[in-house]
Design a protein around this motif. Structure first.
Motif, PDB file in Angstrom:
ATOM      1  N   GLY A 266      -0.917   0.189  -2.576  1.00 19.01           N
ATOM      2  CA  GLY A 266       0.445  -0.310  -2.444  1.00 19.01           C
ATOM      3  C   GLY A 266       0.749  -0.792  -1.035  1.00 19.01           C
ATOM      4  O   GLY A 266       1.902  -0.803  -0.613  1.00 19.01           O
ATOM      5  N   LEU A 267      -0.302  -1.185  -0.294  1.00 20.45           N
ATOM      6  CA  LEU A 267      -0.137  -1.618   1.090  1.00 20.45           C
ATOM      7  C   LEU A 267      -0.531  -3.074   1.257  1.00 20.45           C
ATOM      8  O   LEU A 267      -1.307  -3.604   0.471  1.00 20.45           O
ATOM      9  CB  LEU A 267      -1.023  -0.757   2.009  1.00 20.45           C
ATOM     10  CG  LEU A 267      -0.728   0.734   2.029  1.00 20.45           C
ATOM     11  CD1 LEU A 267      -1.807   1.473   2.793  1.00 20.45           C
ATOM     12  CD2 LEU A 267       0.643   1.006   2.639  1.00 20.45           C
ATOM     13  N   GLU A 268       0.005  -3.689   2.284  1.00 27.16           N
ATOM     14  CA  GLU A 268      -0.423  -5.039   2.652  1.00 27.16           C
ATOM     15  C   GLU A 268      -0.531  -5.111   4.161  1.00 27.16           C
ATOM     16  O   GLU A 268       0.084  -4.325   4.889  1.00 27.16           O
ATOM     17  CB  GLU A 268       0.532  -6.096   2.112  1.00 27.16           C
ATOM     18  CG  GLU A 268       1.951  -5.978   2.590  1.00 27.16           C
ATOM     19  CD  GLU A 268       2.870  -7.011   1.953  1.00 27.16           C
ATOM     20  OE1 GLU A 268       3.714  -7.551   2.698  1.00 27.16           O
ATOM     21  OE2 GLU A 268       2.748  -7.276   0.760  1.00 27.16           O
ATOM     22  N   LEU A 269      -1.340  -6.050   4.619  1.00 29.86           N
ATOM     23  CA  LEU A 269      -1.537  -6.205   6.062  1.00 29.86           C
ATOM     24  C   LEU A 269      -0.296  -6.812   6.697  1.00 29.86           C
ATOM     25  O   LEU A 269       0.252  -7.792   6.183  1.00 29.86           O
ATOM     26  CB  LEU A 269      -2.751  -7.090   6.336  1.00 29.86           C
ATOM     27  CG  LEU A 269      -4.102  -6.534   5.900  1.00 29.86           C
ATOM     28  CD1 LEU A 269      -5.201  -7.565   6.151  1.00 29.86           C
ATOM     29  CD2 LEU A 269      -4.411  -5.229   6.621  1.00 29.86           C
ATOM     30  N   PRO A 270       0.149  -6.247   7.818  1.00 31.09           N
ATOM     31  CA  PRO A 270       1.271  -6.856   8.537  1.00 31.09           C
ATOM     32  C   PRO A 270       0.825  -8.122   9.257  1.00 31.09           C
ATOM     33  O   PRO A 270      -0.372  -8.393   9.371  1.00 31.09           O
ATOM     34  CB  PRO A 270       1.679  -5.766   9.537  1.00 31.09           C
ATOM     35  CG  PRO A 270       0.556  -4.801   9.594  1.00 31.09           C
ATOM     36  CD  PRO A 270      -0.326  -5.020   8.414  1.00 31.09           C
ATOM     37  N   GLU A 271       1.799  -8.884   9.746  1.00 32.07           N
ATOM     38  CA  GLU A 271       1.486 -10.026  10.603  1.00 32.07           C
ATOM     39  C   GLU A 271       0.825  -9.488  11.867  1.00 32.07           C
ATOM     40  O   GLU A 271       1.184  -8.409  12.347  1.00 32.07           O
ATOM     41  CB  GLU A 271       2.768 -10.765  10.992  1.00 32.07           C
ATOM     42  CG  GLU A 271       3.512 -11.410   9.854  1.00 32.07           C
ATOM     43  CD  GLU A 271       4.862 -11.963  10.302  1.00 32.07           C
ATOM     44  OE1 GLU A 271       5.051 -12.194  11.522  1.00 32.07           O
ATOM     45  OE2 GLU A 271       5.722 -12.148   9.434  1.00 32.07           O
TER      46      GLU A 271
END
Length: 155
Positions: free
Chosen positions: A13-18
């Motif tokens: 449920g995670l995504e890479l930040p900018e």
């Protein structure tokens, strides 16, 4: 070993930040032969400063774990953008930094936020050694910071 870090991130449920830009005269990822060194990453999500304060005072150990996990996500974002996940042979070592109140002593628990994430996302390639440093002050009053080195495929 064929892993898919982005699939593993999505399953968590995670995504890479900018990726953030350096705050001084240095590069975010410095590559020397087949080693990539990632400059210190802080708990920043898409330019928002998070988890500021001292562990054990304003920041709980549980929040510190989340802060260190976010630092690890920022390390992974830097690696994905500057190197590419498909070029990672393995994570070598992390250096974790924290600022805390005088009576707080749970740094291994907090740094597991990064260690756990690296293993969940990179699987066997995410196993690493680590060092933990308590410091008097981190920039912008961040509670934690994280550097890392990776072995990468030679071009």
């Amino acid at each position: 070993m064929n892993i898919d870090p982005k699939k593993n991130l999505a399953a968590l449920g995670l995504e890479l930040p900018e990726v953030s830009t350096p705050g001084g005269n240095y590069v975010s990822v410095n590559i020397r032969e087949n080693i990539a060194y990632v400059a210190i990453q802080f708990p920043i999500r898409n330019e928002a400063y998070l988890h500021q304060g001292r562990l054990g005072d304003e920041i709980t150990s549980e929040q510190g774990y989340e802060a260190m996990e976010l630092c690890a996500l920022n390390v992974l974002a830097q690696m994905d953008k500057k190197v590419g996940f498909d070029h990672i042979i393995g994570l070598n070592h992390i250096d974790a930094y924290f600022q805390s109140g005088d009576d707080w002593d749970e740094s291994p628990k907090v740094v597991n936020g990064a260690s756990d994430l690296f293993v969940k996302v990179l699987e066997e390639k995410g196993k690493h050694s680590r060092s933990i440093f308590g410091v008097h002050k981190l920039p912008r009053n961040f509670s934690v910071g994280l550097t890392a080195s990776f072995t990468i495929k030679s071009e």
